[in-house]
Design an enzyme around this catalytic site. Structure first.
Site, PDB file in Angstrom:
ATOM      1  N   LYS A   1      19.553  -4.144  42.652  1.00  0.00           N
ATOM      2  CA  LYS A   1      20.612  -5.646  41.506  1.00  0.00           C
ATOM      3  C   LYS A   1      19.914  -7.081  41.280  1.00  0.00           C
ATOM      4  CE  LYS A   1      24.961  -7.263  42.603  1.00  0.00           C
ATOM      5  NZ  LYS A   1      25.285  -8.375  41.951  1.00  0.00           N
ATOM      6  N   ASN A   2      19.871  -7.194  42.765  1.00  0.00           N
ATOM      7  CA  ASN A   2      19.873  -8.992  43.659  1.00  0.00           C
ATOM      8  C   ASN A   2      18.457  -8.974  43.270  1.00  0.00           C
ATOM      9  OD1 ASN A   2      22.499  -8.839  42.920  1.00  0.00           O
ATOM     10  ND2 ASN A   2      23.039  -8.925  45.672  1.00  0.00           N
TER      11      ASN A   2
ATOM     12  N   CYS B   1      31.609 -11.655  40.372  1.00  0.00           N
ATOM     13  CA  CYS B   1      32.915 -11.232  40.898  1.00  0.00           C
ATOM     14  C   CYS B   1      33.884 -12.643  41.306  1.00  0.00           C
ATOM     15  CB  CYS B   1      32.217 -10.659  42.820  1.00  0.00           C
ATOM     16  SG  CYS B   1      31.684  -8.524  42.477  1.00  0.00           S
TER      17      CYS B   1
END
Ligand code: EPU
Length: 483
Positions: free
Chosen positions: A68-69, A165
């Site tokens: 994802k990163n 988040c």
């Protein structure tokens, strides 16, 4: 969205009434639930809740794809090319969907020629409409990385309110300071952040106050086409950053790294597209490893590699987990016997990643003795432990941190420490996912607990865990989806 709750409190103050803080907390929960539904919908997850029958070991094989990163940043890098880019190994997660929509708003055509592949064509980059950008406000933190590429392509960038988040205050001062050093002008408006570069962008000498992953990426994505040489000191050197550098080099950039976290970038006049397979998701791999340990299971994580997980593997072994490294993945399992307590400090790479502590803490509740986890990267990443305590764990969070003679990382101002005393049997409970990694920890806790658990806000987990429901099924978990 938090803005809405602030506005409400202000209007109550003006009306002379005392602010109703209970209501404010409720609004935050409502917004989190909305975020979760939106994130789930982006990847076709229709359920908002999962009911788990715990106590069954997870066993079997699953695959992890691109990180994802990295994948989301690689998508942004495509904006810099004069020709299309092909990104392979792209995970089906909602953060990828958010970046796709943001690219689409700026005229980049994103198509999927094959499963797990994205073709990104930046031939017709254009200014986005405010409404398109605003629709993505609060959904992800990646849009901040559009600044440099948009300044080069369009001379200005409009960035929506960021999401991501809720794990503490997540400022963007390093990003803005770096952009100013390149010659950009930053204005905050009702629309979001508007950045312009009337005189173009030039190389700069930048030293980050902390080796921030995002700010390092911001500098890389801006410096590659700025005029002259940029020297970046105290840079983050995570494997995902090295993979982004590899992508930029494929595009025509000139970048070299030196000892002591220093990166040099020599600006070039143009870049072309790339073809690249994203580095595997080591955070997802570590999460499934923790799940194998906590559930007394045996999980083969296809696609996981040893080098990028070396620090995690050391801690996993010290806790009592076992692993076998293979050519195409790593088998993680509980070899039997008692788990051991550990002291861990989260850190930037090559230290123990902050993203690993949340899943690992669930396994530490089953270790025989007192474990201490120091969180040194984020100011509020232990909120998720409250629900674990409700499930029977003995975890005390020291909000001002703890001194310890065995500390390796110097203390940061905002640091916290969690003291986990085990082993404590976990029992099922009703819990709400607070953030991505915390949410996965709740899945692990529910799977290893006795009895039934119900986990809501499930969509948040889809921000970073591809097809986790299918994977749970493949590993023999006992659950049903609701809602
Ligand atoms: N910071 C500032 N000012 C800034 C930028 C960062 O004070 O302008 C502080 C942050 O508040 C934090 C620290 O620096 O205390 C580190 O933040 P960093 O910039 O490194 O984090 P990030 O780029 O926002 C990425 C990952 C996170 C991961 C961190 C650390 C993405 C999209 N996110 O965040 O991933 O925890 O690096 O490795 O790449 C996750 O995957 O669950 C996740 C939160």
């Amino acid at each position: 969205m938090i803005r809405a709750s602030r506005a409400r409190t202000l209007s109550i103050r003006r009306s002379g009434l005392r602010p109703d803080y209970t209501r404010r907390v409720d609004l935050v929960s409502v917004n989190l639930a909305k975020d979760a539904r939106k994130a789930g919908a982006r990847v076709g997850l229709k359920s908002d809740a999962i009911v788990v029958e715990g106590g069954k070991p997870l066993t079997g094989r699953i695959e992890v794809r691109g990180a994802k990163n990295l994948a989301t940043k690689a998508m942004v890098a495509a904006l810099l090319g004069d020709t299309p880019s092909l990104l392979q190994g792209v995970p089906e997660i909602s953060d990828v969907d958010v970046v796709t929509r943001m690219l689409d708003a700026y005229g980049v055509a994103v198509t999927s020629p094959a499963e797990g592949e994205l073709l990104l064509d930046p031939s017709n980059v254009l200014k986005a409409h405010f409404a398109q950008i605003d629709a993505l406000a609060g959904s992800s933190r990646i849009p901040i990385l559009f600044c440099g590429p948009l300044l080069h392509r369009l001379g200005e960038a409009l960035i929506p309110d960021l999401g991501g988040c809720r794990i503490g205050d997540r400022p963007i001062d390093f990003h803005m300071d770096a952009l100013r050093a390149f010659g950009a002008i930053v204005d905050k408006s009702y629309e979001g952040i508007r950045i312009t570069a009337p005189n173009g962008l030039h190389g700069a000498n930048i030293e980050l106050p902390f080796p921030s992953v995002g700010a390092t990426e911001q500098v890389l994505l801006t410096a590659v086409r700025a005029q002259g040489v940029t020297e970046l000191k105290n840079a983050a050197i995570e494997p995902e950053i090295m993979d982004l550098i590899a992508i930029l080099q494929k595009m025509g950039a000139i970048i070299w790294t030196e000892a002591n976290r220093t990166i040099f970038i020599e600006g070039v006049d143009s870049l072309s597209g790339y073809t690249h397979r994203a580095i595997f998701d080591r955070n997802e791999a570590a999460s499934w490893a923790a799940a194998a340990l906590a559930t007394h299971g045996d999980i083969y994580v296809g696609g996981a590699k040893q080098l990028e997980l070396m620090t995690f593997l050391n801690v996993f072994r010290k806790v009592g987990g076992a692993f076998d490294v293979h050519e195409d993945g790593i088998r993680f399992y509980h070899p039997g016997g008692q788990l051991h307590p550990v002291q861990v400090e989260t850190d930037v790479h090559p230290g123990f990643m902050t993203d690993w502590q949340q899943p690992l803490i669930v396994a530490l509740t089953q270790a025989d003795g007192v474990s201490i986890v120091h969180e040194t990267v984020y100011e509020n990443r232990f909120g998720f432990t409250d629900a674990l305590v409700d499930m029977g764990a003995d975890i005390v969070v020291h909000k001002d941190g703890l001194e310890s003679i065995s500390r390796r990382v110097p203390r940061r101002k905002l640091e916290q420490a969690a003291v986990i005393t085990g082993p404590t049997p976990l029992h099922g409970a009703d819990v709400r996912v607070p953030d991505l990694r915390g949410g996965f920890s709740y899945l692990i806790a529910a799977l290893s607990a006795s009895g039934t658990s119900r986990i809501t806000n499930l969509g948040i987990i889809s921000r970073g865990y591809e097809r986790f429901v299918e994977k749970l099924e493949a590993l023999g978990a006992d659950f049903r989806l609701e809602g």
